[in-house]
Design a protein around this motif. Sequence first.
Motif, PDB file in Angstrom:
ATOM      1  N   THR A   1      -0.471  -4.554  32.196  1.00 27.65           N
ATOM      2  CA  THR A   1      -1.456  -3.698  32.903  1.00 27.65           C
ATOM      3  C   THR A   1      -1.082  -3.539  34.375  1.00 27.65           C
ATOM      4  O   THR A   1      -1.176  -2.440  34.956  1.00 27.65           O
ATOM      5  N   GLY A   2      -0.641  -4.646  34.987  1.00 27.69           N
ATOM      6  CA  GLY A   2      -0.221  -4.544  36.386  1.00 27.69           C
ATOM      7  C   GLY A   2       0.965  -3.634  36.577  1.00 27.69           C
ATOM      8  O   GLY A   2       1.036  -2.842  37.535  1.00 27.69           O
ATOM      9  N   LEU A   3       1.925  -3.716  35.622  1.00 25.98           N
ATOM     10  CA  LEU A   3       3.092  -2.841  35.723  1.00 25.98           C
ATOM     11  C   LEU A   3       2.699  -1.378  35.572  1.00 25.98           C
ATOM     12  O   LEU A   3       3.202  -0.496  36.276  1.00 25.98           O
ATOM     13  N   LEU A   4       1.797  -1.093  34.632  1.00 23.16           N
ATOM     14  CA  LEU A   4       1.361   0.291  34.439  1.00 23.16           C
ATOM     15  C   LEU A   4       0.634   0.825  35.674  1.00 23.16           C
ATOM     16  O   LEU A   4       0.816   1.987  36.095  1.00 23.16           O
ATOM     17  N   LEU A   5      -0.227  -0.002  36.263  1.00 20.77           N
ATOM     18  CA  LEU A   5      -0.924   0.441  37.473  1.00 20.77           C
ATOM     19  C   LEU A   5       0.058   0.705  38.611  1.00 20.77           C
ATOM     20  O   LEU A   5      -0.098   1.651  39.394  1.00 20.77           O
ATOM     21  N   SER A   6       1.074  -0.129  38.720  1.00 25.78           N
ATOM     22  CA  SER A   6       2.071   0.082  39.782  1.00 25.78           C
ATOM     23  C   SER A   6       2.820   1.386  39.575  1.00 25.78           C
ATOM     24  O   SER A   6       3.071   2.147  40.523  1.00 25.78           O
ATOM     25  N   ILE A   7       3.152   1.681  38.299  1.00 27.33           N
ATOM     26  CA  ILE A   7       3.853   2.938  38.005  1.00 27.33           C
ATOM     27  C   ILE A   7       2.959   4.137  38.327  1.00 27.33           C
ATOM     28  O   ILE A   7       3.389   5.148  38.911  1.00 27.33           O
ATOM     29  N   CYS A   8       1.678   4.017  37.989  1.00 25.27           N
ATOM     30  CA  CYS A   8       0.753   5.119  38.258  1.00 25.27           C
ATOM     31  C   CYS A   8       0.595   5.365  39.764  1.00 25.27           C
ATOM     32  O   CYS A   8       0.545   6.521  40.234  1.00 25.27           O
ATOM     33  N   LEU A   9       0.515   4.283  40.517  1.00 23.40           N
ATOM     34  CA  LEU A   9       0.370   4.462  41.968  1.00 23.40           C
ATOM     35  C   LEU A   9       1.599   5.113  42.579  1.00 23.40           C
ATOM     36  O   LEU A   9       1.495   5.948  43.486  1.00 23.40           O
ATOM     37  N   ASP A  10       2.777   4.761  42.080  1.00 17.11           N
ATOM     38  CA  ASP A  10       3.992   5.403  42.603  1.00 17.11           C
ATOM     39  C   ASP A  10       3.997   6.881  42.302  1.00 17.11           C
ATOM     40  O   ASP A  10       4.364   7.734  43.137  1.00 17.11           O
ATOM     41  N   ARG A  11       3.590   7.226  41.080  1.00 17.79           N
ATOM     42  CA  ARG A  11       3.566   8.643  40.717  1.00 17.79           C
ATOM     43  C   ARG A  11       2.505   9.403  41.523  1.00 17.79           C
ATOM     44  O   ARG A  11       2.683  10.565  41.884  1.00 17.79           O
ATOM     45  N   LEU A  12       1.377   8.749  41.770  1.00 19.22           N
ATOM     46  CA  LEU A  12       0.341   9.408  42.558  1.00 19.22           C
ATOM     47  C   LEU A  12       0.825   9.724  43.975  1.00 19.22           C
ATOM     48  O   LEU A  12       0.546  10.801  44.523  1.00 19.22           O
TER      49      LEU A  12
ATOM     50  N   THR B   1       3.824  10.268  44.856  1.00 23.98           N
ATOM     51  CA  THR B   1       4.826  11.348  44.813  1.00 23.98           C
ATOM     52  C   THR B   1       4.154  12.700  44.619  1.00 23.98           C
ATOM     53  O   THR B   1       4.461  13.689  45.296  1.00 23.98           O
ATOM     54  N   ARG B   2       3.215  12.792  43.680  1.00 27.51           N
ATOM     55  CA  ARG B   2       2.560  14.055  43.403  1.00 27.51           C
ATOM     56  C   ARG B   2       1.638  14.493  44.548  1.00 27.51           C
ATOM     57  O   ARG B   2       1.421  15.674  44.780  1.00 27.51           O
ATOM     58  N   ARG B   3       1.020  13.516  45.253  1.00 24.80           N
ATOM     59  CA  ARG B   3       0.128  13.871  46.360  1.00 24.80           C
ATOM     60  C   ARG B   3       0.897  14.576  47.474  1.00 24.80           C
ATOM     61  O   ARG B   3       0.422  15.539  48.074  1.00 24.80           O
ATOM     62  N   SER B   4       2.083  14.092  47.718  1.00 23.16           N
ATOM     63  CA  SER B   4       2.873  14.726  48.772  1.00 23.16           C
ATOM     64  C   SER B   4       3.386  16.095  48.336  1.00 23.16           C
ATOM     65  O   SER B   4       3.616  16.977  49.151  1.00 23.16           O
ATOM     66  N   ALA B   5       3.540  16.302  47.017  1.00 21.42           N
ATOM     67  CA  ALA B   5       4.088  17.580  46.530  1.00 21.42           C
ATOM     68  C   ALA B   5       2.990  18.588  46.249  1.00 21.42           C
ATOM     69  O   ALA B   5       3.054  19.737  46.699  1.00 21.42           O
TER      70      ALA B   5
ATOM     71  N   PRO C   1      -6.337  16.395  44.047  1.00 23.06           N
ATOM     72  CA  PRO C   1      -7.301  15.310  44.324  1.00 23.06           C
ATOM     73  C   PRO C   1      -6.841  13.992  43.685  1.00 23.06           C
ATOM     74  O   PRO C   1      -6.173  13.967  42.647  1.00 23.06           O
ATOM     75  N   VAL C   2      -7.237  12.905  44.305  1.00 21.81           N
ATOM     76  CA  VAL C   2      -6.788  11.573  43.844  1.00 21.81           C
ATOM     77  C   VAL C   2      -7.333  11.291  42.453  1.00 21.81           C
ATOM     78  O   VAL C   2      -6.646  10.762  41.587  1.00 21.81           O
ATOM     79  N   SER C   3      -8.606  11.683  42.221  1.00 16.51           N
ATOM     80  CA  SER C   3      -9.212  11.373  40.930  1.00 16.51           C
ATOM     81  C   SER C   3      -8.509  12.099  39.794  1.00 16.51           C
ATOM     82  O   SER C   3      -8.295  11.543  38.703  1.00 16.51           O
ATOM     83  N   VAL C   4      -8.124  13.351  40.041  1.00 17.94           N
ATOM     84  CA  VAL C   4      -7.439  14.119  38.994  1.00 17.94           C
ATOM     85  C   VAL C   4      -6.079  13.537  38.709  1.00 17.94           C
ATOM     86  O   VAL C   4      -5.650  13.390  37.565  1.00 17.94           O
TER      87      VAL C   4
END
Length: 305
Positions: free
Chosen positions: A251-262, A264-268, A272-275
Amino acid sequence: MKTAPVALLPGVCVLLLSAPTVSAVSLSVSPNLQQVFSGSSPVSLSCDDGWTVRRTRGNQTDECGQAADFTRLDESLCVQDFKTTFTAIYWCETSSGQKSDDVTISVSEKGVILEIPALPVTKGSNLTLRCRLSTGETVAAYFFYSGRLLGPRNKEHTISNVQQSNEGFYWCATDLSGSSAHSYLRVRDPPTTSVRSSVHSRETMSPFPSLPPPPPPTNCSSPHPPAPSSCVPVLRLLSHLLAFCIYSITTGLLLSICLDRLATRRSANRLPVSVEMTQCIEENYEAVVDLTAECALFEDSEYSE
């Protein structure tokens, strides 16, 4: 009508009770032979204490000591001389009329006799029959059982492991001296011995007290545990802890992967963060489900072990 047999029953009962046969008391015969030659050595007959040797010869019944050739040596020992040819039946009897099994001895007038025991043969034993001349010589002969030839001519015939089916009339025949008299071989069961009672008596008489059996081991590390019930709770706890650790790490690894992707996508895209978080979780939902299923399978396998 059936009244005649019924009326005979009291008479039959009186006859049976007047002279009961006690098979436990047996007559001893030495030598143990059914057939002897006229003029041969006497035969000794003996009973238990309190019993008397009796015989029936022809139509006459004698008690030991009442005839010249039927001599009493003591209270229960009698000697039978064989000066003439005859056949007699011998048994043991008490003053009250109790009788033992009877024995038949024949004084042969032929030139050959069959050496066969006068006393019953014990079931399971071995028996050897021989054909003997009046000169004392054992000769080759043909042996017969109930009219059936028992094999080629031989000096003796051995019956191994005597059974009830071997009971019957036997005789032998030679080429020069003819055939012997017929004698009936009787077979009886071996005496019963109480093996269990004797073992129990030895155990009872033993001076050493019997010790109780040691208690079964309860330690789970024992090489031979009595039952897995005491070890199951520990194994179950360990499997739960291991599954929880694996689940937490994934679960921790998945959350870390999600935060990295967020990030990256936020800058591009500047979504919204929730979406973005919802999209990330949906994309990795199947991976979480697969890992959860693997944890459950691992837990079940640990429990079964």
